[in-house]
Design a protein around this motif. Structure first.
Motif, PDB file in Angstrom:
ATOM      1  N   ILE A 216      44.750  49.801  23.811  1.00  0.00           N
ATOM      2  CA  ILE A 216      45.007  48.457  24.436  1.00  0.00           C
ATOM      3  C   ILE A 216      46.168  48.878  26.301  1.00  0.00           C
ATOM      4  CG2 ILE A 216      45.850  46.260  25.487  1.00  0.00           C
ATOM      5  CD1 ILE A 216      45.868  45.932  22.852  1.00  0.00           C
ATOM      6  N   SER A 217      47.057  49.288  25.656  1.00  0.00           N
ATOM      7  CA  SER A 217      48.038  50.455  26.753  1.00  0.00           C
ATOM      8  C   SER A 217      49.246  51.247  26.519  1.00  0.00           C
ATOM      9  CB  SER A 217      48.533  48.997  27.795  1.00  0.00           C
ATOM     10  OG  SER A 217      49.991  48.567  27.251  1.00  0.00           O
ATOM     11  N   ARG A 218      49.378  51.845  27.647  1.00  0.00           N
ATOM     12  CA  ARG A 218      50.584  52.991  27.219  1.00  0.00           C
ATOM     13  C   ARG A 218      52.033  52.369  28.760  1.00  0.00           C
ATOM     14  NH1 ARG A 218      48.206  59.647  25.358  1.00  0.00           N
ATOM     15  NH2 ARG A 218      46.327  58.242  24.864  1.00  0.00           N
ATOM     16  N   THR A 219      53.324  52.593  28.012  1.00  0.00           N
ATOM     17  CA  THR A 219      54.435  52.502  29.270  1.00  0.00           C
ATOM     18  C   THR A 219      55.320  53.329  29.205  1.00  0.00           C
ATOM     19  OG1 THR A 219      54.000  50.526  28.674  1.00  0.00           O
ATOM     20  CG2 THR A 219      55.863  50.917  29.788  1.00  0.00           C
ATOM     21  N   GLN A 220      55.960  53.410  30.221  1.00  0.00           N
ATOM     22  CA  GLN A 220      57.252  54.265  30.340  1.00  0.00           C
ATOM     23  C   GLN A 220      57.674  54.067  31.744  1.00  0.00           C
ATOM     24  OE1 GLN A 220      55.464  58.801  30.399  1.00  0.00           O
ATOM     25  NE2 GLN A 220      55.157  58.753  31.974  1.00  0.00           N
ATOM     26  N   GLY A 221      58.877  54.082  31.809  1.00  0.00           N
ATOM     27  CA  GLY A 221      60.285  53.756  32.661  1.00  0.00           C
ATOM     28  C   GLY A 221      61.248  54.455  32.671  1.00  0.00           C
ATOM     29  N   PRO A 222      62.013  53.904  33.296  1.00  0.00           N
ATOM     30  CA  PRO A 222      63.827  53.797  33.155  1.00  0.00           C
ATOM     31  C   PRO A 222      64.168  53.026  32.170  1.00  0.00           C
ATOM     32  CG  PRO A 222      62.883  52.562  35.411  1.00  0.00           C
ATOM     33  CD  PRO A 222      62.121  52.913  34.602  1.00  0.00           C
ATOM     34  N   VAL A 223      63.302  52.289  31.766  1.00  0.00           N
ATOM     35  CA  VAL A 223      64.240  50.821  30.595  1.00  0.00           C
ATOM     36  C   VAL A 223      63.217  51.110  28.823  1.00  0.00           C
ATOM     37  CG1 VAL A 223      64.702  48.560  30.060  1.00  0.00           C
ATOM     38  CG2 VAL A 223      64.851  49.423  32.301  1.00  0.00           C
ATOM     39  N   LEU A 224      62.470  51.068  29.443  1.00  0.00           N
ATOM     40  CA  LEU A 224      61.466  51.360  27.966  1.00  0.00           C
ATOM     41  C   LEU A 224      60.234  52.282  27.760  1.00  0.00           C
ATOM     42  CD1 LEU A 224      58.849  49.419  27.670  1.00  0.00           C
ATOM     43  CD2 LEU A 224      60.181  47.467  28.536  1.00  0.00           C
ATOM     44  N   CYS A 225      60.249  52.222  26.888  1.00  0.00           N
ATOM     45  CA  CYS A 225      58.452  53.305  26.840  1.00  0.00           C
ATOM     46  C   CYS A 225      58.204  53.294  25.768  1.00  0.00           C
ATOM     47  CB  CYS A 225      58.701  54.933  26.652  1.00  0.00           C
ATOM     48  SG  CYS A 225      59.587  55.746  24.664  1.00  0.00           S
ATOM     49  N   GLY A 226      56.255  52.898  25.241  1.00  0.00           N
ATOM     50  CA  GLY A 226      55.935  52.751  24.013  1.00  0.00           C
ATOM     51  C   GLY A 226      54.168  51.976  24.027  1.00  0.00           C
ATOM     52  N   PHE A 227      53.273  51.441  23.362  1.00  0.00           N
ATOM     53  CA  PHE A 227      52.338  51.624  23.498  1.00  0.00           C
ATOM     54  C   PHE A 227      51.306  50.335  22.894  1.00  0.00           C
ATOM     55  CE2 PHE A 227      53.807  53.476  19.783  1.00  0.00           C
ATOM     56  CZ  PHE A 227      52.708  52.777  18.544  1.00  0.00           C
ATOM     57  N   GLN A 228      50.871  49.925  23.036  1.00  0.00           N
ATOM     58  CA  GLN A 228      50.134  48.646  22.097  1.00  0.00           C
ATOM     59  C   GLN A 228      48.726  48.755  21.968  1.00  0.00           C
ATOM     60  OE1 GLN A 228      49.929  45.424  25.571  1.00  0.00           O
ATOM     61  NE2 GLN A 228      50.087  44.657  24.087  1.00  0.00           N
ATOM     62  N   ALA A 229      49.184  49.213  20.578  1.00  0.00           N
ATOM     63  CA  ALA A 229      46.896  50.149  19.797  1.00  0.00           C
ATOM     64  C   ALA A 229      46.200  48.853  18.583  1.00  0.00           C
ATOM     65  CB  ALA A 229      47.947  50.781  19.006  1.00  0.00           C
ATOM     66  N   LEU A 230      45.378  49.238  18.633  1.00  0.00           N
ATOM     67  CA  LEU A 230      44.404  48.102  17.538  1.00  0.00           C
ATOM     68  C   LEU A 230      44.152  49.098  17.090  1.00  0.00           C
ATOM     69  CD1 LEU A 230      42.130  47.014  20.356  1.00  0.00           C
ATOM     70  CD2 LEU A 230      43.922  45.661  19.770  1.00  0.00           C
ATOM     71  N   HIS A 231      43.967  48.030  15.159  1.00  0.00           N
ATOM     72  CA  HIS A 231      43.854  48.878  13.870  1.00  0.00           C
ATOM     73  C   HIS A 231      43.017  47.846  13.533  1.00  0.00           C
ATOM     74  CE1 HIS A 231      48.555  50.257  13.620  1.00  0.00           C
ATOM     75  NE2 HIS A 231      47.581  51.061  14.259  1.00  0.00           N
ATOM     76  N   ASP A 232      41.777  48.723  12.402  1.00  0.00           N
ATOM     77  CA  ASP A 232      41.326  48.100  11.597  1.00  0.00           C
ATOM     78  C   ASP A 232      41.451  48.045  10.161  1.00  0.00           C
ATOM     79  OD1 ASP A 232      39.705  46.836  13.582  1.00  0.00           O
ATOM     80  OD2 ASP A 232      38.072  48.789  13.733  1.00  0.00           O
ATOM     81  N   HIS A 233      41.435  46.649  10.162  1.00  0.00           N
ATOM     82  CA  HIS A 233      42.012  46.664   8.196  1.00  0.00           C
ATOM     83  C   HIS A 233      40.265  47.123   7.698  1.00  0.00           C
ATOM     84  CE1 HIS A 233      46.401  46.057   7.307  1.00  0.00           C
ATOM     85  NE2 HIS A 233      45.700  46.389   8.747  1.00  0.00           N
ATOM     86  N   ILE A 234      40.029  47.887   7.064  1.00  0.00           N
ATOM     87  CA  ILE A 234      38.444  48.056   6.538  1.00  0.00           C
ATOM     88  C   ILE A 234      38.462  47.992   5.368  1.00  0.00           C
ATOM     89  CG2 ILE A 234      36.335  49.583   6.655  1.00  0.00           C
ATOM     90  CD1 ILE A 234      37.335  50.967   9.376  1.00  0.00           C
ATOM     91  N   ALA A 235      37.166  46.768   4.895  1.00  0.00           N
ATOM     92  CA  ALA A 235      37.005  46.822   3.090  1.00  0.00           C
ATOM     93  C   ALA A 235      35.809  47.755   2.667  1.00  0.00           C
ATOM     94  CB  ALA A 235      36.956  45.260   3.046  1.00  0.00           C
ATOM     95  N   PHE A 236      35.748  48.134   1.719  1.00  0.00           N
ATOM     96  CA  PHE A 236      34.531  49.004   1.367  1.00  0.00           C
ATOM     97  C   PHE A 236      34.191  48.204   0.243  1.00  0.00           C
ATOM     98  CE2 PHE A 236      38.114  52.720   2.143  1.00  0.00           C
ATOM     99  CZ  PHE A 236      37.472  52.873   3.347  1.00  0.00           C
TER     100      PHE A 236
END
Length: 422
Positions: A216-236
């Motif tokens: 969704i996003s990636r972040t960096q700067g003087p105070v924090l860095c990080g990311f927002q990521a999506l996962h799928d829980h997949i049933a077989f």
């Protein structure tokens, strides 16, 4: 001449005062808000703080200044605006219990600040860094198991390595006999989905898995860095795959302000991907926050302590606000503190901790929200689990840990007073 002498000294004093004020607060600058931050019942040390911004302020984010007021003087403070409309900074140093600190947000020429906290791509992984030091690695590309091991253990969407401030790696991936353990991860073990029991954790059962879907996003700067990521829980179900849970990881790593500890948050938001919903059945482990530590930490050189005073001998199946794990090797002593937020399901959550005589004495720890009771997730609703992690060298005293937990669970009170017209 006499009159000139009479008026010259006051005029000079006023001129000097105006010059001083101009230097402290340029005429072109516009005061936008006063912000007061009051510490809680315990001392705060280098605590991340945030305040919600107004839309009017967000429009001028490229021309903002941020100051702390100390003894009548303004001291520039590094800050960072997020896409969600939050202003972040570090309340650095020690702040006594109940003490209030004052800040000002100003519109004016930005004070240059170095992008200390960075998120860098590296061969299918996103590495969070502070300066030239690695913090953690999020693996979004599928990681292959060791040669000769069943490919069912292929997995993405997890954290490994996690580095201590001195560079030690304190997580482990694909350990022998538990090829499905991948550093820091959180799949659900015992669930009921569409009338069928489904295990997303034990990959060898071939009932389900978790896959990275996208950023969704990636972040960096003087105070924090990080990311927002999506996962799928997949049933077989045979060759058919069905997404059961949509998951969003929001990971933020904060500037340590030169300390020997590193702080980062992981917030997990879940929603049902299918109208059938899903029930996370009661089971002794699964979901929440799963951790497999380095194989070098064994019973003889590591320790476990929970908020309730439990150790590795008796921590399993007890509840905890936090759990601390330390290990000493020839590389030195390091550790990890995992804190459970009070808003989490069935807080304080039960923990799964392997006993000392289990699996070569190595450590697996899990904050397991459904260890004591099931959790039904309904379609159309969202559910959130939040944890804060502190990675450190040497050790943290129980008093230091309690202060860190207090700052997370009951953060300093932030009050914003906006200037008229905003």
């Amino acid at each position: 001449m006499k009159n000139r002498q009479l008026f010259s000294r006051p005029v000079l004093c006023i001129a000097a005062l105006l010059l001083l004020l101009t230097r402290a607060f340029p005429v072109s600058a516009q005061l936008l808000a006063h912000i007061s931050v009051k510490a809680g019942a315990r001392q705060c040390v280098n605590v991340p703080v945030s305040a919600v911004m107004k839309d009017a302020v967000m429009l001028v984010q490229d021309s903002l200044q941020f100051f702390e007021i100390q003894q009548g003087r303004r001291q520039a403070v590094p800050f960072q605006l997020s896409g969600s409309g939050h202003l972040y900074w570090i309340m650095d140093g020690k702040t006594a219990p109940g003490k209030a600190r004052t800040y000002e947000l100003v519109k004016g020429k930005p004070v240059p600040a170095k992008t200390t906290m960075q998120a860098k791509d590296s061969a299918g992984a996103l590495v969070l860094e502070e300066g030239n030091q690695h913090l953690l690695q999020y693996n979004y590309r599928i990681a292959e198991p060791p040669a000769g091991v069943d490919t069912v253990y292929r997995r993405s969407g997890f954290i490994h390595p996690l580095w201590a401030p001195d560079g030690q790696v304190i997580t482990n991936i694909h350990p022998e006999g538990h090829w499905h353990h991948v550093g820091i991860w959180n799949p659900w073990t015992h669930t009921s989905f569409k009338g069928k029991e489904t295990d997303f954790w034990n990959l060898q059962k071939k009932e389900g898995t978790v896959r990275f879907k996208g950023f969704i996003s990636r972040t960096q700067g003087p105070v924090l860095c990080g990311f927002q990521a999506l996962h799928d829980h997949i049933a077989f179900s045979g060759k058919q795959e069905t997404v059961a849970i949509n998951e969003e990881w929001d990971v933020k790593a904060f500037n340590s302000s030169g300390s020997t500890s590193r702080i980062w948050d992981i917030d997990n938001t879940m929603s049902c991907a299918d109208t059938a919903g899903i029930t996370l059945l009661q089971y002794r482990y699964g979901g929440g926050f799963g951790l497999r530590t380095t194989a070098e930490w064994k019973a003889a050189n590591s320790k476990v302590l929970t908020s309730e005073g439990k150790t590795r001998k008796d921590a399993d199946s007890t509840r905890a606000r936090w759990i601390k794990i330390t290990g000493r090797t020839d590389k030195g002593e390091a550790g990890i503190l995992v804190m459970c937020h009070p808003s989490n399901y069935d807080y304080p959550q039960p923990v799964r901790v392997w006993p000392e005589n289990n699996e070569r004495g190595e450590i697996m720890m899990n904050f397991s929200p459904t260890k004591m009771r099931p959790w039904q997730l309904r379609y159309g609703q969202t559910y959130r689990l939040c944890y804060r992690v502190i990675v450190f060298t040497d050790d943290l005293s129980k008093e230091e840990v309690e202060a860190a937990w207090e700052a997370y669970a009951k953060p300093p009170q932030v009050s914003v007073s906006w200037s008229a017209g905003l």
